[in-house]
Design a protein around this motif. Structure first.
Motif, PDB file in Angstrom:
ATOM      1  N   ALA A 121       2.594   7.129  -6.419  1.00 53.55           N
ATOM      2  CA  ALA A 121       1.917   7.402  -5.206  1.00 53.55           C
ATOM      3  C   ALA A 121       0.625   6.442  -4.851  1.00 53.55           C
ATOM      4  CB  ALA A 121       1.401   8.903  -5.490  1.00 53.55           C
ATOM      5  N   VAL A 122      -0.027   6.072  -5.863  1.00 59.57           N
ATOM      6  CA  VAL A 122      -0.915   4.826  -5.519  1.00 59.57           C
ATOM      7  C   VAL A 122      -0.478   3.802  -4.983  1.00 59.57           C
ATOM      8  CG1 VAL A 122      -2.877   3.517  -6.613  1.00 59.57           C
ATOM      9  CG2 VAL A 122      -2.629   5.753  -7.352  1.00 59.57           C
ATOM     10  N   SER A 123       0.788   3.206  -5.371  1.00 56.96           N
ATOM     11  CA  SER A 123       1.378   2.069  -4.744  1.00 56.96           C
ATOM     12  C   SER A 123       1.808   2.325  -3.331  1.00 56.96           C
ATOM     13  CB  SER A 123       2.666   1.833  -5.596  1.00 56.96           C
ATOM     14  OG  SER A 123       2.260   1.611  -7.125  1.00 56.96           O
ATOM     15  N   ALA A 124       2.246   3.511  -3.113  1.00 52.63           N
ATOM     16  CA  ALA A 124       2.835   3.832  -1.595  1.00 52.63           C
ATOM     17  C   ALA A 124       1.626   3.723  -0.953  1.00 52.63           C
ATOM     18  CB  ALA A 124       3.471   5.150  -1.756  1.00 52.63           C
ATOM     19  N   VAL A 125       0.507   4.257  -1.134  1.00 51.51           N
ATOM     20  CA  VAL A 125      -0.693   4.084  -0.293  1.00 51.51           C
ATOM     21  C   VAL A 125      -1.235   2.874  -0.169  1.00 51.51           C
ATOM     22  CG1 VAL A 125      -2.984   4.947   0.220  1.00 51.51           C
ATOM     23  CG2 VAL A 125      -1.340   6.570  -0.725  1.00 51.51           C
ATOM     24  N   GLN A 126      -1.204   1.940  -1.174  1.00 44.10           N
ATOM     25  CA  GLN A 126      -1.471   0.627  -1.037  1.00 44.10           C
ATOM     26  C   GLN A 126      -0.637  -0.103  -0.206  1.00 44.10           C
ATOM     27  OE1 GLN A 126      -1.776  -0.644  -5.284  1.00 44.10           O
ATOM     28  NE2 GLN A 126      -3.924   0.156  -5.628  1.00 44.10           N
ATOM     29  N   ASP A 127       0.535   0.197  -0.365  1.00 44.34           N
ATOM     30  CA  ASP A 127       1.664  -0.629   0.659  1.00 44.34           C
ATOM     31  C   ASP A 127       1.283  -0.155   2.131  1.00 44.34           C
ATOM     32  OD1 ASP A 127       4.248  -1.838   0.994  1.00 44.34           O
ATOM     33  OD2 ASP A 127       4.618   0.234   1.875  1.00 44.34           O
ATOM     34  N   MET A 128       0.844   1.061   2.489  1.00 42.11           N
ATOM     35  CA  MET A 128       0.655   1.488   3.708  1.00 42.11           C
ATOM     36  C   MET A 128      -0.520   0.774   4.253  1.00 42.11           C
ATOM     37  SD  MET A 128      -0.974   5.123   4.931  1.00 42.11           S
ATOM     38  CE  MET A 128      -2.444   4.645   4.095  1.00 42.11           C
ATOM     39  N   GLU A 129      -1.511   0.598   3.623  1.00 43.77           N
ATOM     40  CA  GLU A 129      -2.875  -0.009   3.853  1.00 43.77           C
ATOM     41  C   GLU A 129      -2.783  -1.494   3.928  1.00 43.77           C
ATOM     42  OE1 GLU A 129      -6.017   2.677   1.617  1.00 43.77           O
ATOM     43  OE2 GLU A 129      -5.283   0.767   0.509  1.00 43.77           O
ATOM     44  N   ARG A 130      -1.545  -2.268   3.218  1.00 43.90           N
ATOM     45  CA  ARG A 130      -1.250  -3.731   3.422  1.00 43.90           C
ATOM     46  C   ARG A 130      -0.523  -3.885   4.893  1.00 43.90           C
ATOM     47  NH1 ARG A 130      -0.230  -3.618  -2.440  1.00 43.90           N
ATOM     48  NH2 ARG A 130       1.908  -3.101  -1.737  1.00 43.90           N
ATOM     49  N   ARG A 131       0.257  -2.748   5.312  1.00 47.38           N
ATOM     50  CA  ARG A 131       0.579  -3.042   6.536  1.00 47.38           C
ATOM     51  C   ARG A 131      -0.235  -2.705   7.743  1.00 47.38           C
ATOM     52  NH1 ARG A 131       6.609   0.138   6.454  1.00 47.38           N
ATOM     53  NH2 ARG A 131       7.628  -1.079   4.921  1.00 47.38           N
ATOM     54  N   GLY A 132      -1.393  -2.302   7.326  1.00 46.44           N
ATOM     55  CA  GLY A 132      -2.262  -2.074   8.367  1.00 46.44           C
ATOM     56  C   GLY A 132      -2.338  -0.646   9.082  1.00 46.44           C
ATOM     57  N   ILE A 133      -1.611   0.312   8.431  1.00 44.60           N
ATOM     58  CA  ILE A 133      -1.606   1.652   8.753  1.00 44.60           C
ATOM     59  C   ILE A 133      -2.746   2.208   8.460  1.00 44.60           C
ATOM     60  CG2 ILE A 133      -0.353   3.674   8.907  1.00 44.60           C
ATOM     61  CD1 ILE A 133       2.303   2.006   8.219  1.00 44.60           C
ATOM     62  N   VAL A 134      -3.474   2.904   9.338  1.00 43.39           N
ATOM     63  CA  VAL A 134      -4.597   3.811   9.150  1.00 43.39           C
ATOM     64  C   VAL A 134      -4.248   5.138   8.693  1.00 43.39           C
ATOM     65  CG1 VAL A 134      -6.784   4.767  10.088  1.00 43.39           C
ATOM     66  CG2 VAL A 134      -5.906   2.565  11.135  1.00 43.39           C
ATOM     67  N   GLY A 135      -4.660   5.401   7.241  1.00 47.45           N
ATOM     68  CA  GLY A 135      -4.421   6.665   6.766  1.00 47.45           C
ATOM     69  C   GLY A 135      -5.327   7.819   7.214  1.00 47.45           C
ATOM     70  N   SER A 136      -4.780   8.882   7.141  1.00 50.54           N
ATOM     71  CA  SER A 136      -5.578  10.128   7.613  1.00 50.54           C
ATOM     72  C   SER A 136      -6.178  10.797   6.621  1.00 50.54           C
ATOM     73  CB  SER A 136      -4.457  11.237   8.045  1.00 50.54           C
ATOM     74  OG  SER A 136      -3.600  11.636   6.938  1.00 50.54           O
ATOM     75  N   ALA A 137      -7.071  11.583   6.924  1.00 50.05           N
ATOM     76  CA  ALA A 137      -8.048  12.278   5.960  1.00 50.05           C
ATOM     77  C   ALA A 137      -7.079  13.147   4.693  1.00 50.05           C
ATOM     78  CB  ALA A 137      -9.055  12.946   6.379  1.00 50.05           C
ATOM     79  N   ALA A 138      -6.141  13.679   5.294  1.00 48.77           N
ATOM     80  CA  ALA A 138      -5.209  14.610   4.552  1.00 48.77           C
ATOM     81  C   ALA A 138      -4.419  13.625   3.574  1.00 48.77           C
ATOM     82  CB  ALA A 138      -4.417  15.514   5.450  1.00 48.77           C
ATOM     83  N   LEU A 139      -4.011  12.522   4.066  1.00 50.18           N
ATOM     84  CA  LEU A 139      -3.363  11.603   3.015  1.00 50.18           C
ATOM     85  C   LEU A 139      -4.308  11.367   2.013  1.00 50.18           C
ATOM     86  CD1 LEU A 139      -1.214   9.656   2.287  1.00 50.18           C
ATOM     87  CD2 LEU A 139      -2.194   8.013   3.789  1.00 50.18           C
ATOM     88  N   TYR A 140      -5.382  10.670   1.846  1.00 47.44           N
ATOM     89  CA  TYR A 140      -6.230  10.299   0.996  1.00 47.44           C
ATOM     90  C   TYR A 140      -6.514  11.615   0.158  1.00 47.44           C
ATOM     91  CZ  TYR A 140      -6.596   5.697   3.305  1.00 47.44           C
ATOM     92  OH  TYR A 140      -6.260   4.372   3.767  1.00 47.44           O
TER      93      TYR A 140
END
Length: 590
Positions: free
Chosen positions: A275-294
């Motif tokens: 799960a941590v790796s998936a969010v890090q991959d999202m951030e590397r792609r430049g996708i802005v995460g939502s508050a619900a995601l974090y």
């Protein structure tokens, strides 16, 4: 508020009500969550003949948005129908978006389909178009409308099914009756397959909405994929969530919603590192995460006892969140407690004080957690800390900064005291509850007071009696009988009889001979048999002073005699020791 009073209030505001001011008024009320006042503004507007609005559609659409956020689908649908009655307010695409999302979130599938039909159909009412002869309000549903249908939660009556087609060949994995019905609908309506290779999980209506979306030639958006994945997640088909996520990566760019579903899926599977790796991959792609995601990632880390990493996500949450920080911390505490780790929950609770003040919900969660884990003293200290805030309150504004115990807090502590047999603490918390203005609840506190009274806390019974008398409430009959037994145990016959005479006559009808006899049998260990002889003597003197005998006292005397006859051997021995045998025999003969 009555209509005339509301109109007076609107006029007294001394505001020139234009389209803009009405629109702003509705928006402000919406932010306050006061949807009822929004409806009153709309009703007031409809009755103002002098008010000529040129942007009536925008005003109604703003009201639809407010009602949607307040989860009021019926009221929103009523406003939508009103909009259809005038050409100037006839719904446009934005209005259809508002009503569709509202109905979808409320699960009103039939009404949503009716709205879609209205989009494609001409108005039922004939308007005088004048110079707008070519005006045509018909619209085709877009991706937002179809996504609204996918928000609808799965209905048990429809069932859940998994539908798969692979290169034109039919393969199905059906669960529940809904799967069979789905195939029949596909055959009867002549609907083709969903694509060369498609996997779909959900209700029948959701599957039909996706098919209808493809028939319109509209490509599903990332939000569409995210909603489908949410359905898969709700069905527990975690393998399909992963498979569909891989397909999304090939056809489009996943958004924050798809990553949120993926994180929750990995959380359920116990794969915290993934799960941590998936969010890090999202951030590397430049996708802005939502508050619900974090927030979900932080709760996942708390469940895995990685509190330090979870607290590190709060900074990211603050950048995109609209909710107060106290809500985030409370959710992390609850995640720790759900995983059974009270120490981590207490750690986050302590860390929380450095950034925001816990609210009442947070305190109540910690109270319950301490008590469930046998930490009574910690719960008691926390409760006393809450009670200290009461002394610092001097005005209503202080309630915003101070946390004071509520009825849930008191009941939680009272339940724990009864369970632990801590009657001294019970007495303290019960008196504090009454002192803070919370009332005696017969359904919840009656058994507690009886147990406390029989455990040596008889004064709580008198405290309850005074409290109910001040509130002009009737003392429950069970407590009246307990007061009667306490005074009878002290040989205070006058006080015991007074408990009965002061109680409302209508409720005393339940004190039959059998009821009195059962009361004496249940409390036989509390008083000697010669006590009943004295009671018979005192009641006989009392009833002799009035012309008509009270049925309650008649039943009392009869049950006393019956009880003495039943326990005659024991009674005689007791009375011989006290030298009252003559009185005993006299009482039985009288």
């Amino acid at each position: 508020m009555p209509e005339w009073m509301f109109s007076k209030m609107m006029r007294s505001a001394k505001i020139r009500f234009t389209d803009h001011s009405i629109l702003r008024l509705i928006q402000i009320l919406g932010k306050l969550g006061n949807w009822r006042r929004v409806l009153q503004v709309i009703e007031w507007l409809q009755m103002r003949e002098r008010f000529k609005s040129h942007k009536l559609r925008y005003i109604y659409t703003a009201a639809l948005d407010v009602l949607g956020k307040a989860r009021r689908p019926v009221e929103a649908l009523n406003v939508f129908h009103v909009m259809q009655q005038q050409m100037s307010s006839y719904p446009d695409l934005v209005a259809y978006h508002c009503i569709a999302v509202t109905l979808g979130q409320a699960g009103h599938m039939k009404e949503l389909f009716d709205v879609i039909d209205c989009m494609r159909s001409p108005p039922k009412k004939k308007f005088k178009k004048g110079p707008f002869e070519e005006w045509d309000p018909r619209l085709e549903p877009d991706i937002i409308v179809y996504n609204a249908g996918k928000n609808i939660s799965i209905d048990d009556e429809e069932g859940v099914f998994v539908l798969k087609t692979n290169r034109g060949k039919k393969h199905s994995c059906l669960t529940g009756a809904g799967g069979i019905v789905a195939w029949r609908l596909l055959l009867y309506q002549g609907i083709g397959y969903l694509g060369e290779e498609t996997i779909y999980v959900g209700s029948i209506t959701q599957m039909l909405l996706i098919q209808q979306l493809k028939q319109q030639g509209q490509q599903p958006s990332s939000t569409t994929y995210g909603l489908v994945m949410e359905v898969m997640f709700a069905c527990g088909k975690y393998n399909l969530v992963h498979e569909f996520f891989r397909k999304v990566q090939k056809s489009s760019i996943p958004n924050a919603l798809t990553y949120k579903v993926l994180v929750n899926t990995l959380w359920r599977e116990g794969k915290t590192d993934e799960a941590v790796s998936a969010v890090q991959d999202m951030e590397r792609r430049g996708i802005v995460g939502s508050a619900a995601l974090y927030y979900d990632l932080a709760r996942c880390l708390c469940s895995a006892e990685r509190c330090q990493e979870a607290l590190g996500q709060i900074e990211k949450i603050c950048k995109v969140a609209n909710k107060p920080l106290v809500v985030t911390y409370t959710g992390l505490i609850q995640a720790c407690l759900d995983s059974g780790n009270i120490q981590n929950g207490a750690y986050i609770f302590r860390q929380m004080h450095g950034f925001c003040s816990p609210n009442l919900v947070t305190y109540n969660i910690m109270l319950k957690a301490y008590l469930e884990h046998g930490m009574f003293e910690e719960a008691k200290k926390l409760f006393q800390k809450m009670s200290e805030g009461v002394n610092c309150i001097s005005s209503k504004s202080d309630y915003r900064d101070m946390v004071v115990p509520d009825t849930y807090s008191f009941n939680t502590m009272l339940d724990a005291c009864v369970s632990e047999k801590r009657w001294d603490d019970f007495e303290y918390f019960y008196k504090q509850m009454l002192h803070h203005g919370y009332h005696f609840n017969g359904k919840r506190h009656l058994r507690m007071i009886l147990d406390a009274s029989r455990s040596g806390k008889g004064e709580l019974l008198e405290t309850t009696c005074k409290h109910l008398a001040q509130a002009d409430r009737i003392l429950p009959l069970s407590l009246t009988k307990e007061r009667f037994c306490i005074n009878l145990d002290k040989d205070d016959y006058a006080a015991a009889i007074s408990c009965i005479t002061s109680h409302p006559t209508s409720e005393l009808q339940a004190l039959t001979k059998v009821a009195w006899l059962n009361l004496f049998k249940e409390n036989a260990h509390r008083f000697h048999k010669d006590t009943l002889v004295g009671l018979i003597h005192e009641v006989s003197i009392l009833t002799a002073r009035v012309d008509l005998l009270n049925p309650v006292f008649q039943n009392l005397i009869a049950s006393c005699k019956e009880f003495l006859r039943t326990h005659m051997t024991v009674a005689e021995s007791n009375l011989r020791e006290t030298g009252s045998t003559v009185h005993f025999e006299t009482a039985l003969k009288s």
